[in-house]
Write a protein that holds these residues in place. Structure first.
Motif, PDB file in Angstrom:
ATOM      1  N   SER B  65     -11.245  -9.998  -9.062  1.00  0.00           N
ATOM      2  CA  SER B  65     -11.529  -8.999  -8.034  1.00  0.00           C
ATOM      3  C   SER B  65     -11.975  -7.702  -8.687  1.00  0.00           C
ATOM      4  CB  SER B  65     -10.273  -8.724  -7.200  1.00  0.00           C
ATOM      5  OG  SER B  65     -10.437  -7.523  -6.478  1.00  0.00           O
ATOM      6  N   HIS B  68     -10.152  -3.849  -6.321  1.00  0.00           N
ATOM      7  CA  HIS B  68      -8.807  -3.309  -6.127  1.00  0.00           C
ATOM      8  C   HIS B  68      -8.712  -1.798  -6.272  1.00  0.00           C
ATOM      9  CE1 HIS B  68      -7.220  -7.314  -5.680  1.00  0.00           C
ATOM     10  NE2 HIS B  68      -6.043  -6.794  -5.443  1.00  0.00           N
ATOM     11  N   PHE B  71      -8.666  -0.178  -3.077  1.00  0.00           N
ATOM     12  CA  PHE B  71      -7.356  -0.060  -2.424  1.00  0.00           C
ATOM     13  C   PHE B  71      -6.582   1.128  -2.974  1.00  0.00           C
ATOM     14  CE2 PHE B  71      -8.024  -4.778  -2.010  1.00  0.00           C
ATOM     15  CZ  PHE B  71      -8.298  -4.726  -0.650  1.00  0.00           C
ATOM     16  N   ALA B 118      -3.493   0.389   2.655  1.00  0.00           N
ATOM     17  CA  ALA B 118      -4.264  -0.482   1.744  1.00  0.00           C
ATOM     18  C   ALA B 118      -4.021  -1.952   2.096  1.00  0.00           C
ATOM     19  CB  ALA B 118      -3.876  -0.198   0.295  1.00  0.00           C
ATOM     20  N   ALA B 122      -6.660  -4.746   3.371  1.00  0.00           N
ATOM     21  CA  ALA B 122      -6.771  -6.012   2.627  1.00  0.00           C
ATOM     22  C   ALA B 122      -6.647  -7.209   3.565  1.00  0.00           C
ATOM     23  CB  ALA B 122      -5.698  -6.077   1.547  1.00  0.00           C
ATOM     24  N   THR B 141     -15.783  -8.634  -3.343  1.00  0.00           N
ATOM     25  CA  THR B 141     -14.817  -7.570  -3.623  1.00  0.00           C
ATOM     26  C   THR B 141     -15.526  -6.360  -4.237  1.00  0.00           C
ATOM     27  OG1 THR B 141     -14.292  -8.468  -5.823  1.00  0.00           O
ATOM     28  CG2 THR B 141     -12.893  -9.171  -3.986  1.00  0.00           C
ATOM     29  N   ALA B 229      -2.746  -5.641  -2.775  1.00  0.00           N
ATOM     30  CA  ALA B 229      -3.351  -4.388  -2.296  1.00  0.00           C
ATOM     31  C   ALA B 229      -2.272  -3.357  -1.978  1.00  0.00           C
ATOM     32  CB  ALA B 229      -4.206  -4.655  -1.055  1.00  0.00           C
ATOM     33  N   GLY B 233      -2.250   0.177  -3.629  1.00  0.00           N
ATOM     34  CA  GLY B 233      -2.276   1.334  -2.731  1.00  0.00           C
ATOM     35  C   GLY B 233      -1.157   2.316  -3.053  1.00  0.00           C
TER      36      GLY B 233
END
Lengths: 255, 350
Positions: B65, B68, B71, B118, B122, B141, B229, B233
């Motif tokens: 990913s 991220h 996030f 977040a 997600a 992503t 996430a 976050g």
């Protein structure tokens, strides 16, 4: 009967479906006819042999019967229920299990975890899944390798783990795709003893794809022969052995 | 241990305990140092939370990913909206809803809010892209990261766009960050050994076989994506309360690169790898940074050219990939120390 194999936690039911039916299955890959109009029926108590030369469509048919391949036309029925649109995990939850020619173990996980995953997927708790996985491994004779990493297993053991994984929580049907490929005669004999026990031990129907004619004739109750995506014969082993089409298409090939 | 018996509780949680001890030792030693060291340690702990969060998804699912840090951005801004002085918000962030614009919340509710927002994003995003496998999912992503970046650097009335959000209370020091690092480690480890963790790792090893093992792949991936996430976050919220000032640029490619580099250097296959990567990369970057600034040797001041940090990090990554393709930890967890050496080779990674 080995009770450890059947001790399921309360609230978790064994699959009950009585028959698995393929109804006029056609599979077309961009114009190439992989399977044309094949119908068959596997019952709960039998070992059903599916044979044919390479490229006959055996694996494609198994893919249709387990949700990995959607038929272009035709249906798969489990105990009369239309399975169209089911995903592979739903097929397994409804009691249709399979193994793969390539083994396809979870290579970085332990042997016990490989078998546990199916039990978890079917809704068992962590602890129950572990106990059940150990019972299944004991059944295929691999209890002492439970902690080994699956990727390090020899070929023959990989196949056995695949079967243990498929038989978790007694499915109604199990589809074994060439489980003995590449094995010596002695290893093959050993494996067939395990497979022959499945219908009685688990009340589970077996669909067996196998190349070795001796093996197929020895263990199957009924046999279905495919060639070039078509059914060329079906019946009892004795009938298949003397069928002219089969002899020319398949047995003839083996010399 | 007899083959196939379930390991004891202590033994199952040993890797987690070991990692927590290492992290605690680092913070304890760092807290004795000067202010500069304290800042370094705090930032390292926040990055640990980020990398552990990213690991929870990438390590267990096998899907790379790039999104991220998006996030992290969402978490950081959400927390800042909650804790910044209302008079400033009424002047600068006129697009915020009333409950944020006219109130000031405490640090903990702000962090929780950052993590939850977040996680919610997600859930929406993941419902769409968890069906994709391989490179298609990774590109999606990345697109998400670009979208977040673009929204947060242009939405004047809510994020102050290219000017910064200022006056975020700087309450995060080494020990606060440590507390969250421990929390992230516990969450990631418990997930990893849970039923969902095991099913997800099965789908990472062989997607087809996992499906035929009754694993609902989209569902287990989505669970991991949302939990991961949430952790990232929370890390964003911590970062906001460490920096005191927020700009969207902070959460883009360079931070994505550094955090992924940490994960890759340590090894994406284990939590031990994630932690190792954070520690090693932080040390390397700090050493190079000091050398860029210059080291006095006798009367002369030797220093490396600007940009040595990035080049050095690139070289380290290349070397690790050549000599240890699965990372420094080789995808294993900290081994149980009381097993005779002869047997150790056979003990599988968790």
């Amino acid at each position: 009967m080995n009770d450890a194999l059947h001790d399921l936690p309360p609230g978790i039911a064994q699959a009950q479906a009585a028959e698995l039916v393929a109804e006029s299955i056609v599979v077309q890959f961009q114009g190439l006819m992989a399977i044309s109009d094949v119908s068959l029926k596997v019952e709960r108590h039998e070992i059903f042999g599916l044979i044919g030369p390479n490229g006959a469509g055996k694996t494609t048919l198994v893919n249709c019967l387990t949700g990995f391949q959607r038929p272009s036309t035709g249906r798969v029925l489990l105990a009369g229920e239309d399975t169209t649109g089911w995903r592979p995990d739903k097929f397994r939850k409804q009691g249709i299990a399979r193994t793969f020619q390539a083994g396809r173990l979870f290579r970085d996980m332990t042997v016990a975890e490989n078998v546990e995953v199916t039990a978890l997927g079917l809704g068992m708790s962590r602890r129950a899944a572990h106990e059940h996985a150990m019972a299944m491994l004991a059944w295929v004779g691999l209890a002492d390798k439970a902690d080994a990493v699956a990727g390090t297993l020899p070929y023959t053991d990989e196949r056995r783990v695949g079967i243990a994984r498929a038989m978790v929580m007694s499915p109604a049907f199990v589809l074994l795709d060439e489980p003995a490929a590449g094995m010596s005669d002695a290893e093959c004999d050993d494996l067939m003893h395990t497979i022959v026990a499945i219908p009685k031990e688990f009340t589970c129907g077996v669909l067996l794809i196998e190349h070795n004619m001796g093996v197929i004739m020895g263990v199957c109750d009924r046999i279905h022969v495919l060639d070039g995506g078509r059914t060329i014969a079906q019946g009892l082993p004795a009938e298949i052995r003397s069928d002219a089409n089969v002899i020319s298409a398949y047995l003839g090939m083996e010399g | 241990m007899k083959s196939g018996t379930r390991p004891s509780l202590v033994r199952r949680f040993w890797p987690l305990v070991a990692l927590c001890l290492v992290v605690t030792a680092i913070v304890a030693l760092g807290s004795l140092g000067n202010d500069e060291l304290q800042v370094t340690i705090t930032e390292m702990m926040i990055r640990l939370v980020v990398v552990v969060g990213i690991y929870l998804f990438i390590g267990n699912s096998g899907i790379l990913s790039f999104g991220h840090i998006g996030f992290m951005c969402i978490g950081a801004y959400a927390a800042a909206w909650a804790t910044v002085d209302p008079t400033w918000k009424q002047m600068m962030l006129t697009g915020l809803p009333d409950f944020l614009q006219n109130n000031q919340y405490g640090f903990l509710p702000a962090v929780a809010g950052g993590g939850l927002l977040a996680a919610f994003v997600a859930l929406l995003l993941g419902s769409a892209i968890m069906r994709l496998s391989g490179i298609a999912g990774s590109i999606a992503t990345f697109a998400f990261l670009a979208i977040v970046q673009s929204v947060y650097s242009n939405w004047e009335s809510v994020t102050a766009a290219t000017s910064s959000i200022i006056g975020v209370p700087t309450v995060v020091g080494p020990w606060v960050a440590w507390l969250f690092a421990i929390g992230a480690l516990v969450l990631a480890y418990v997930f990893q050994i849970s039923r969902f963790g095991l099913m997800l790792r099965a789908s990472r090893d062989d997607e087809v076989a996992a499906k035929s093992s009754a694993v609902g792949i989209v569902k287990v991936r989505l669970i991991a994506f949302v939990v991961s996430a949430f952790i990232v976050g929370v890390a964003g919220a911590l970062y906001a309360h460490f920096l005191g000032i927020l700009t969207a640029d902070t959460f883009y490619l360079s931070l994505t690169f550094v955090t992924l580099a940490m994960l890759v250097v340590g090894g994406v296959g284990s939590l031990t790898g994630a932690v190792t990567g954070v520690i090693v990369v932080t040390v390397v970057v700090e050493v190079l940074r000091h050398m860029e600034a210059g080291v006095a040797v006798g009367a002369t001041n030797l220093h490396l050219p600007q940009g040595s940090q990035e080049i050095g990090l690139g070289i380290i990554m290349a070397l690790v990939m050549i000599f240890r393709p699965s990372g420094l930890a080789r995808g294993r967890e900290v081994p149980w120390p009381f097993t005779p050496a002869a047997r150790r080779a056979k003990v599988p990674a968790v």
